[in-house]
Write a protein that holds these residues in place. Structure first.
Motif, PDB file in Angstrom:
ATOM      1  N   THR A   1       0.389  -0.652   0.146  1.00  0.00           N
ATOM      2  CA  THR A   1       0.251  -0.133  -0.026  1.00  0.00           C
ATOM      3  C   THR A   1       1.035   1.271  -0.252  1.00  0.00           C
ATOM      4  O   THR A   1      -0.179   2.617  -0.365  1.00  0.00           O
TER       5      THR A   1
ATOM      6  N   HIS B   1      -3.369  -5.860  -4.339  1.00  0.00           N
ATOM      7  CA  HIS B   1      -3.995  -6.524  -3.418  1.00  0.00           C
ATOM      8  C   HIS B   1      -3.826  -6.686  -2.081  1.00  0.00           C
ATOM      9  O   HIS B   1      -2.277  -6.549  -1.578  1.00  0.00           O
TER      10      HIS B   1
ATOM     11  N   ASP C   1      -7.159  -7.142   4.591  1.00  0.00           N
ATOM     12  CA  ASP C   1      -8.337  -6.358   5.342  1.00  0.00           C
ATOM     13  C   ASP C   1      -7.464  -5.060   5.827  1.00  0.00           C
ATOM     14  O   ASP C   1      -7.763  -4.028   6.303  1.00  0.00           O
TER      15      ASP C   1
ATOM     16  N   SER D   1      -5.216  -2.727   4.291  1.00  0.00           N
ATOM     17  CA  SER D   1      -6.476  -1.956   4.047  1.00  0.00           C
ATOM     18  C   SER D   1      -6.450  -1.078   4.364  1.00  0.00           C
ATOM     19  O   SER D   1      -6.891   0.277   4.136  1.00  0.00           O
TER      20      SER D   1
ATOM     21  N   ASN E   1      -6.571   3.027   5.005  1.00  0.00           N
ATOM     22  CA  ASN E   1      -7.120   4.068   4.790  1.00  0.00           C
ATOM     23  C   ASN E   1      -7.453   4.929   5.683  1.00  0.00           C
ATOM     24  O   ASN E   1      -7.192   6.237   5.259  1.00  0.00           O
TER      25      ASN E   1
ATOM     26  N   TYR F   1     -10.500   0.384  -3.051  1.00  0.00           N
ATOM     27  CA  TYR F   1     -11.283  -0.891  -3.340  1.00  0.00           C
ATOM     28  C   TYR F   1     -11.923  -0.976  -4.359  1.00  0.00           C
ATOM     29  O   TYR F   1     -12.408   0.084  -4.895  1.00  0.00           O
TER      30      TYR F   1
ATOM     31  N   LEU G   1      -7.339  -3.330  -4.524  1.00  0.00           N
ATOM     32  CA  LEU G   1      -6.450  -1.931  -4.888  1.00  0.00           C
ATOM     33  C   LEU G   1      -6.385  -0.993  -5.940  1.00  0.00           C
ATOM     34  O   LEU G   1      -5.153  -1.932  -6.327  1.00  0.00           O
TER      35      LEU G   1
ATOM     36  N   GLN H   1     -15.115  -3.933   7.381  1.00  0.00           N
ATOM     37  CA  GLN H   1     -14.074  -3.369   7.056  1.00  0.00           C
ATOM     38  C   GLN H   1     -13.326  -1.425   8.304  1.00  0.00           C
ATOM     39  O   GLN H   1     -13.095  -1.553   9.250  1.00  0.00           O
TER      40      GLN H   1
END
Length: 320
Positions: free
Chosen positions: A76, A88, A91, A94, A98, A106, A220, A291
């Protein structure tokens, strides 16, 4: 004016000659490349191994370039730094992304994979239950899917995160090394590393994700890239759907395909493959709620500083 025209003509002639020789500068070749980030053992691995995405992209004038990452947080970070366009992550990485303001949305989710994560101890350990972890050292990483599992597992037995001593490491190899050194009482891993640990040392699994964490993987992407290249993303998902259908009905062949690509023993991948479901689905309201629970859990612990709304991070259009 004549001098400028002459210079322009010479530049164009030079580029034409370079193109004819098949040696265009690197920046030109990269303009139509889909840069994909992936981690060991995922549906993207299978797609990469098949070569089918490259075949589908070729008529569109595109190619794929693949980049492997040790874990979701590193992937990420690469998305945020515009080093890749698509990738990818599980959870929890990710959710942390965020909250950190990573420039990614997403696009899709995979099916629950709760048995692919676990908290474990050595076979001869006196620790028998999660409750016995009170005051114990546990190897894990910040923002990992198994960190969320640990938080939920402790809550389930009336403990909280402050009741254990986290020993933070940066990758799965460090977890295994720390665990096998005897410097921690327990450890956490995800597949295929969890399956590898099970086969190599037969640890006792205190808790997997069943009933606590769905352990989904999310696809993502940089939203600006998606806005400009929806056809390319749709093509990727179309090929991924075919790959998933094949993998679901050919678990043994999937393990054998991935083993040389990932440098992981096929029997390890067979164990991991037996307990997962290869299907990609749109991110619906129930998945967003899952999430959001992760965000809230880590916000409550002070490990996430921004109470971000996950629904605002879902791409507006379904591209599957």
């Amino acid at each position: 004016m004549t001098i400028i025209s002459n210079k322009r003509r010479l530049l164009l002639q030079g580029l034409a000659a370079t193109a004819a020789a098949g040696t265009l500068p690197a920046f030109a070749a990269e303009e139509r490349t889909l840069r994909i980030g992936y981690q060991k053992f995922n549906t993207l691995n299978i797609l990469k191994g098949s070569g089918n995405l490259e075949k589908a992209l070729q008529p569109l004038g595109w190619k794929a370039k693949w980049f492997e990452f040790a874990a979701g947080p590193q992937l990420t970070e690469a998305l945020n730094g515009d080093a890749i366009d698509f990738g990818h992550a599980a959870d929890t990485p990710s959710a942390f992304a965020n909250a950190a303001g990573v420039n990614a949305v997403y696009l899709a989710a995979e099916q629950p994979y709760p048995k692919g994560i676990g908290i474990f101890v050595a076979q001869d350990s006196p620790i028998r239950t999660v409750q016995d972890l009170n005051g114990k050292k546990i190897a894990l990483g910040r923002g990992w899917n198994v960190q969320y599992l640990l938080v939920r597992a402790l809550e389930e037995v009336g403990l909280n995160y402050g009741d254990i001593v986290p020993v933070y490491v940066t990758n799965a190899a460090d977890v295994r090394a720390t665990f096998q050194s005897g410097n921690v009482d327990a450890a956490t891993l995800w597949d295929p590393y969890l399956a590898g640990q099970q086969i190599s040392t037969s640890p006792r699994i205190l808790r997997d994700g069943t009933g606590l964490s769905n352990n989904r993987t999310f696809h993502l992407a940089n939203p600006g890239f998606v806005d400009r290249n929806k056809l390319i993303i749709r093509t990727l998902f179309a090929e991924l759907k075919k790959t998933n259908a094949w993998a679901q009905s050919h678990p043994q062949e999937t393990a054998e395909l991935l083993a040389p690509q990932l440098s992981v023993d096929a029997k390890v991948l067979r164990l991991a493959t037996e307990r997962r479901n290869y299907t990609t689905v749109p991110v619906d309201a129930s998945i967003v709620a899952e999430q959001q629970q992760i965000v809230e859990a880590f916000y409550k612990l002070g490990l996430i500083k921004t109470q971000v709304q996950v629904k605002d991070k879902v791409y507006a259009e379904v591209l599957l």
